[in-house]
Write an enzyme that holds these catalytic residues in place. Structure first.
Site, mmCIF file in Angstrom:
data_model
loop_
_atom_site.group_PDB
_atom_site.id
_atom_site.type_symbol
_atom_site.label_atom_id
_atom_site.label_comp_id
_atom_site.label_asym_id
_atom_site.label_seq_id
_atom_site.Cartn_x
_atom_site.Cartn_y
_atom_site.Cartn_z
ATOM 1 N N ARG A 92 8.035 -0.599 0.342
ATOM 2 C CA ARG A 92 8.260 0.024 1.754
ATOM 3 C C ARG A 92 8.859 1.548 1.521
ATOM 4 O O ARG A 92 9.038 2.040 2.621
ATOM 5 C CB ARG A 92 9.094 -0.710 2.955
ATOM 6 C CG ARG A 92 11.135 -0.368 1.666
ATOM 7 C CD ARG A 92 12.116 -1.808 1.984
ATOM 8 N NE ARG A 92 11.215 -3.278 1.265
ATOM 9 C CZ ARG A 92 12.054 -4.569 1.571
ATOM 10 N NH1 ARG A 92 13.186 -4.411 1.857
ATOM 11 N NH2 ARG A 92 11.501 -5.129 0.593
ATOM 12 N N LYS B 216 11.054 -7.175 -13.084
ATOM 13 C CA LYS B 216 10.998 -8.593 -12.889
ATOM 14 C C LYS B 216 11.269 -9.142 -14.099
ATOM 15 O O LYS B 216 11.016 -8.632 -15.287
ATOM 16 C CB LYS B 216 9.568 -8.707 -12.120
ATOM 17 C CG LYS B 216 9.701 -7.808 -10.661
ATOM 18 C CD LYS B 216 8.111 -7.897 -10.543
ATOM 19 C CE LYS B 216 7.646 -6.789 -9.392
ATOM 20 N NZ LYS B 216 8.361 -7.825 -8.101
#
Length: 512
Positions: free
Chosen positions: A347, A272
């Site tokens: 996920r 990020k």
């Protein structure tokens, strides 16, 4: 853990006559029906035109502690108005009372006679508690009594049973806020587990924690891919936390929860950048909500209900041993997953948890599975400050998301419903003979069409839940809950207070 407990007060007059209370907060759309204080309110309104338009503090000879706070909800009769008007007004009112020095205010809620506002008093109390909560590390450093001086809230015209219920919900919401809102070292994976052990000590919720790396690598291979780089630092090593509750009597319903507990998400190899890492200590909001709901259950002790939850407390670190895109990793369910983007790590954690819960669900009574996560920026873009619900066919057949969303509307914990579509399953199909599934594309979810819906399809396939679809011999209702938009106040992931969504909605749906 202390918090402002709700205490039932029979009437406004009882509050005025009881020295236990040191302020009176009135939350209403207008202040024209407060018989005991109407003369004082009218006199103040004659010279202060803010009354009825914004929250004001009045010096009152009749009010407890001489503090009278009038906090307006605004209009309540438009098509788009809802009970959040009371939630927001109570936040403003309690903030004024606290600033004025009150430590035990009474709360009087005047609500329309409408089903939409039937829980207005409870919602106002929960809104007040939301405003009062301060971060765990702040309370530890400065003392709870210093930064959270309000110890009780008297709620007028509610029963003792109602007061007990709303206190139980707030206990759960506080656990969720503490776990979500605490910085990444104070709430590193195993300290997250320690908090859970301490929270549920002496309750009917049983806690087990798995930290053995070899066991986790065998049983949670996708989760451990995310955790791989964190193994180099002892305090960052992962934990899987299992919470189990079994109510008294014959079990009628089994709930199974998977919680995403990314205690810090650097993005991994897909790092990020541009300030996007700030606030990622809150990427454990889904796991926090699961633990918070179980806390409310532990207090209420609902009969006939069994709950099994698994929380993956993991740090997605960056370094030489970080997992990278193009790796193929076989999930617990035996599905070969090609990594598309390491910043789509949540996920992966959830898929292995859900696979274990799927095994539990096969022999459970009337099972329903959930995953809760701060999963995608797309959810926040698509539905704003609302929780996004995406369900499978078995859940849609019983109207699960519709019922949960309707319940949330009544408790200021609202949701939007998204459909799972064939395009979502096409999107995550493997691209070669080497892989069965693709975890993600390499663009941000916020600019990917159906960016919060297709991850649910991945979870279904990677966890083996596609073997339990609507047309199979054993369909399992499953709903994915994305709280990326609803998990903090105002969408401020770095500084905003965690909202504890969807604890209130789940509690009302399963425990009322």
């Amino acid at each position: 853990m202390s918090y402002p407990v709700a205490i039932a007060v029979s009437s406004v007059q009882a509050a005025l006559n009881d020295s236990q209370w040191d302020a009176l907060i009135i939350v209403a759309s207008s202040f024209t029906a407060v018989t005991e204080l109407q003369q004082e309110i009218d006199a103040a309104a004659a010279v202060d035109h803010r009354i009825g338009k914004e929250t004001v503090l009045l010096l009152s000879g009749k009010a407890p502690g001489q503090r009278l706070v009038l906090s307006p909800t605004g209009p309540l009769d438009r098509d788009y108005d809802d009970v959040r008007g009371f939630y927001d007004a109570a936040k403003q009112g309690i903030s004024q009372a606290k600033a004025a020095g009150a430590k035990s205010p009474a709360l009087y809620v005047i609500a329309p006679d409408s089903d939409a506002y039937q829980y207005a008093a409870e919602v106002a109390y929960l809104g007040a508690c939301q405003a009062l909560w301060q971060p765990l590390e702040g309370r530890e450093a400065r003392g709870e009594a210093t930064i959270e001086p309000v110890i009780a809230i008297g709620v007028i015209a509610v029963s003792e049973q109602q007061a007990s219920y709303m206190s139980a919900v707030e206990a759960g919401k506080r656990v969720a806020r503490d776990l979500c809102g605490t910085e990444p070292e104070r709430m590193a994976p195993r300290r997250f587990a320690d908090y859970c052990v301490e929270t549920f000590a002496g309750t009917d919720v049983q806690v087990s924690v798995e930290t053995k790396v070899d066991v986790l690598q065998k049983e949670y291979p996708l989760l451990m891919a995310v955790a791989r780089c964190s193994l180099q630092v002892d305090r960052h090593k992962p934990a899987v936390i299992r919470l189990e509750y079994q109510g008294e009597g014959q079990i009628e319903h089994t709930l199974l929860f998977a919680g995403k507990g990314l205690v810090y998400d650097t993005g991994g190899a897909d790092l990020k950048i541009g300030g996007g890492m700030a606030g990622m200590s809150r990427d454990k909001g889904g796991a926090a909500a699961v633990a918070g709901f179980l806390k409310t259950v532990a207090v209420l002790k609902p009969k006939g209900l069994k709950i099994i939850a698994e929380i993956g407390a993991v740090r997605n670190s960056i370094g030489a041993d970080a997992f990278v895109p193009d790796e193929i990793i076989t999930s617990h369910a035996g599905v070969r997953v090609r990594i598309g983007n390491t910043d789509a790590e949540g996920r992966l954690v959830l898929a292995d948890l859900l696979s274990h819960l799927r095994e539990d669900a096969k022999t459970a009574v009337n099972p329903t599975l959930y995953s809760i996560a701060t999963l995608t920026g797309h959810a926040a873009r698509a539905v704003g400050p609302y929780t996004a619900l995406v369900e499978n066919g078995a859940a849609r057949r019983i109207g699960l998301s519709a019922d949960l969303a309707m319940t949330g509307d009544l408790w200021a914990d609202p949701s939007e419903i998204s459909r799972s579509r064939r395009e979502d399953f096409s999107f995550i199909k493997g691209r070669t003979s080497a892989d069965d599934l693709l975890s993600c594309n390499n663009a941000p979810s916020s600019v990917t069409p159906r960016g919060h819906q297709f991850p649910m399809a991945f979870l279904v396939a990677a966890a083996g839940l596609d073997q339990h679809a609507l047309n199979t011999e054993q369909p399992l209702p499953y709903c994915h809950i994305d709280i990326a938009g609803s998990g903090v106040d105002g969408g401020d992931w770095q500084h905003g207070k965690p909202s504890a969504a969807p604890v209130a909605a789940l509690a009302a749906y399963y425990c009322l």
